[in-house]
Design a protein around this motif. Structure first.
Motif, short mmCIF file in Angstrom:
data_model
loop_
_atom_site.label_atom_id
_atom_site.label_comp_id
_atom_site.label_asym_id
_atom_site.label_seq_id
_atom_site.Cartn_x
_atom_site.Cartn_y
_atom_site.Cartn_z
N VAL A 96 43.92 -58.76 117.18
CA VAL A 96 43.12 -58.19 116.09
C VAL A 96 41.75 -58.85 116.10
O VAL A 96 41.60 -59.96 116.60
N PRO A 97 40.73 -58.17 115.56
CA PRO A 97 39.39 -58.76 115.51
C PRO A 97 39.29 -59.87 114.47
O PRO A 97 40.05 -59.88 113.49
N HIS A 98 38.38 -60.80 114.71
CA HIS A 98 38.10 -61.88 113.77
C HIS A 98 36.60 -62.11 113.72
O HIS A 98 35.85 -61.59 114.55
N THR A 99 36.17 -62.96 112.77
CA THR A 99 34.80 -63.46 112.77
C THR A 99 34.86 -64.97 112.59
O THR A 99 35.90 -65.53 112.19
N VAL A 153 34.92 -69.32 107.74
CA VAL A 153 36.11 -68.49 107.57
C VAL A 153 36.01 -67.30 108.53
O VAL A 153 34.99 -67.06 109.15
N CYS A 154 37.11 -66.56 108.59
CA CYS A 154 37.08 -65.22 109.17
C CYS A 154 36.92 -64.27 107.99
O CYS A 154 37.73 -64.30 107.06
N THR A 155 35.86 -63.46 107.99
CA THR A 155 35.62 -62.59 106.83
C THR A 155 36.71 -61.52 106.70
O THR A 155 36.93 -61.00 105.61
N PHE A 156 37.40 -61.20 107.78
CA PHE A 156 38.48 -60.21 107.71
C PHE A 156 39.74 -60.82 107.12
O PHE A 156 40.58 -60.13 106.54
N HIS A 157 39.92 -62.13 107.34
CA HIS A 157 41.12 -62.83 106.89
C HIS A 157 40.68 -64.14 106.24
O HIS A 157 40.71 -65.19 106.89
N PRO A 158 40.26 -64.06 104.96
CA PRO A 158 39.63 -65.23 104.32
C PRO A 158 40.54 -66.46 104.24
O PRO A 158 40.05 -67.56 103.97
N GLY A 159 41.82 -66.27 104.48
CA GLY A 159 42.72 -67.43 104.51
C GLY A 159 42.53 -68.27 105.77
O GLY A 159 43.02 -69.40 105.84
N MET A 160 41.84 -67.72 106.76
CA MET A 160 41.57 -68.47 108.00
C MET A 160 40.34 -69.33 107.78
O MET A 160 39.23 -68.82 107.70
N LYS A 161 40.56 -70.65 107.65
CA LYS A 161 39.47 -71.56 107.34
C LYS A 161 39.40 -72.67 108.38
O LYS A 161 40.44 -73.13 108.87
CU LIG Z 1 40.45 -62.89 111.23
#
Ligand SMILES: [Cu+2]
Length: 104
Positions: free
Chosen positions: A56-59, A90-98
């Protein structure tokens, strides 16, 4: 052996062209919805490559710091860290990714 030596010289030349003397390149893997390592310390001028190994994409987005925009699955994004500081991102798509980058 001669071929190997020539290859070595080419690689050395490549490093010289890549940036100022002493600048290093670090990799952050994005895998399993996590940044690995979660905290990375680099020297000013170093380059960080974010490598998305997920499907999946991330940032990689730090407010006031850097923003990769979309990193598609299987792609990477690199950024030279020019300013010292501590950057929570963070990943703006998955803000739990820090994660965090510290630039010395
Ligand atoms: Cu992500």
């Amino acid at each position: 052996m001669k071929k190997l030596a020539a290859l070595g010289m080419l690689l050395a030349a490549g490093w010289t062209l890549a940036g100022p003397a002493g600048a290093a390149t670090h990799t952050v893997k994005i895998e399993g919805m996590q940044f690995v390592p979660a905290t990375l310390t680099v020297q000013r001028g170093d380059t960080i490559v974010w490598q998305n190994k997920d499907v999946v994409p991330h940032t990689a987005t730090a407010q006031g710091g850097f923003d990769s925009g979309n990193i598609a699955a299987g792609r990477k994004w690199s950024h030279a860290m020019k300013k010292a500081g501590s950057y929570d991102y963070v990943c703006t798509f998955h803000p739990g990714m820090k994660a965090k980058v510290v630039v010395q």
